[in-house]
Design an enzyme around this catalytic site. Structure first.
Site, short mmCIF file in Angstrom:
data_model
loop_
_atom_site.label_atom_id
_atom_site.label_comp_id
_atom_site.label_asym_id
_atom_site.label_seq_id
_atom_site.Cartn_x
_atom_site.Cartn_y
_atom_site.Cartn_z
N SER A 30 0.98 -1.11 -0.46
CA SER A 30 0.03 -0.08 0.09
C SER A 30 0.81 1.18 -0.35
CB SER A 30 -0.82 -0.02 1.69
OG SER A 30 -1.67 1.29 1.16
N TYR B 101 -2.30 -1.07 10.28
CA TYR B 101 -2.30 -1.44 8.21
C TYR B 101 -1.28 -1.22 9.22
CZ TYR B 101 -3.84 -1.75 3.53
OH TYR B 101 -4.31 -2.51 2.27
N SER C 158 1.94 -3.21 9.53
CA SER C 158 2.07 -4.63 8.83
C SER C 158 2.54 -3.63 7.02
CB SER C 158 1.06 -5.24 8.77
OG SER C 158 -0.21 -4.65 7.71
N LYS C 159 1.49 -2.99 6.25
CA LYS C 159 1.88 -3.14 4.72
C LYS C 159 3.60 -2.30 4.56
CE LYS C 159 -1.98 -4.30 3.00
NZ LYS C 159 -1.62 -5.04 2.17
N ILE D 146 -8.53 2.92 -3.75
CA ILE D 146 -9.18 1.32 -4.95
C ILE D 146 -9.63 0.83 -4.22
CG2 ILE D 146 -8.54 -1.01 -5.86
CD1 ILE D 146 -6.47 1.16 -7.12
N THR E 206 -12.83 -1.76 -3.49
CA THR E 206 -12.88 -3.55 -3.76
C THR E 206 -13.75 -3.49 -2.60
OG1 THR E 206 -10.99 -3.31 -1.60
CG2 THR E 206 -10.19 -3.39 -4.13
#
Length: 255
Positions: free
Chosen positions: A140, A159, A162-163, A192, A194
């Site tokens: 990301s 998040y 982690s990325k 994005i 999703t």
């Protein structure tokens, strides 16, 4: 349609929907055999395809991860392409490290980073049998920079960490296994649309704000991420390893 992946064997995690499903579907369209893995049920798009095999499982379970690579070994005795596309974010529960609870951090890191590590560990022997291959990890833009609206909208620390860890891990793999002709790169999406982000885009105000802060003025689609991923998996990218490719509508260029 190009068949540039004819005879190639691919593994895709997170293939039950969104970006992972787009990548799995595109690989099939270009001739690959695809082993798809997800905690979710098999999507209609993969059912009945002669070169697709879907396994429902949990990346947090090392035995389940190993079992699909054992199946790949038995069926093909090699593996060429590995895509770590599985990921999660607890949008309403993630936040500042000061406030987010340990369970949110543990689950996010275990799927987004440790799950990818389990996949790499289990897949390396099969990539060696193939004489080399390619990893692409879906990271990301927040793994490369802060959340753009971190001050006004707040962080998503679990998040983001982690990325960032996944990006660092990919670079390490790229250096460790380059002489074995195993490449590793990340694709770093921006905004994005999703299933994971569906709740965000329900609100037209948030959608408009994301479009406004993206230089191209649009929100990306899973197909955009898949196109970048297939390029990095292909022989066209044979001299590319250890890079992080933003697919973000120009977002990082202005930061």
């Amino acid at each position: 349609m190009s068949r540039e992946f004819d005879g190639k064997v691919a593994f895709v995690s997170g293939a039950g929907g969104g970006i992972g499903l787009a990548i799995a579907s595109d690989l099939l369209e270009h001739g690959a055999y695809v082993f798809a893995f997800d905690l979710k049920a098999e999507p209609d798009a993969l059912q009945g395809h002669p070169r697709a095999r879907f396994v429902q499982g949990d990346l947090r379970d090392s035995a389940q991860v190993q079992s699909i690579f054992d199946a790949i070994d038995k069926a093909h005795n090699k593996l060429d392409l590995v895509v770590n596309a599985a990921g999660l974010c607890f949008f309403e529960r993630d936040g500042s490290v000061e406030k987010a609870d340990d369970a949110v951090f543990a689950a996010t890191i275990d799927v987004n980073l440790t799950g990818a590590i389990r996949v790499v560990r289990a897949s390396l022997p099969l990539l060696r049998k193939a004489g080399g291959g390619a990893f692409v990890h879906i990271a990301s833009v927040v793994g490369l920079r802060n959340m753009e609206n971190i001050i006004d909208g707040g962080p998503a620390d679990a998040y983001q960490i982690s990325k960032a860890g996944l990006i660092s891990f990919s670079r390490s793999i790229a250096m460790q296994y380059a002489r074995e002709k195993i490449r590793s790169n990340t694709v770093c999406p921006g905004s994005i649309s999703t299933p994971m982000t569906a709740d965000i885009y329900v609100d037209p105000r948030r959608t408009a704000a994301m479009e406004a802060r993206t230089p191209l003025g649009i929100i990306g689609l899973p197909a955009d991420v898949s196109a970048a991923t297939l390029f990095l998996l292909s022989e066209k990218a044979r001299f590319i390893t250890g890079i992080d490719l933003p697919v973000d509508g120009g977002l990082l260029a202005k930061l």
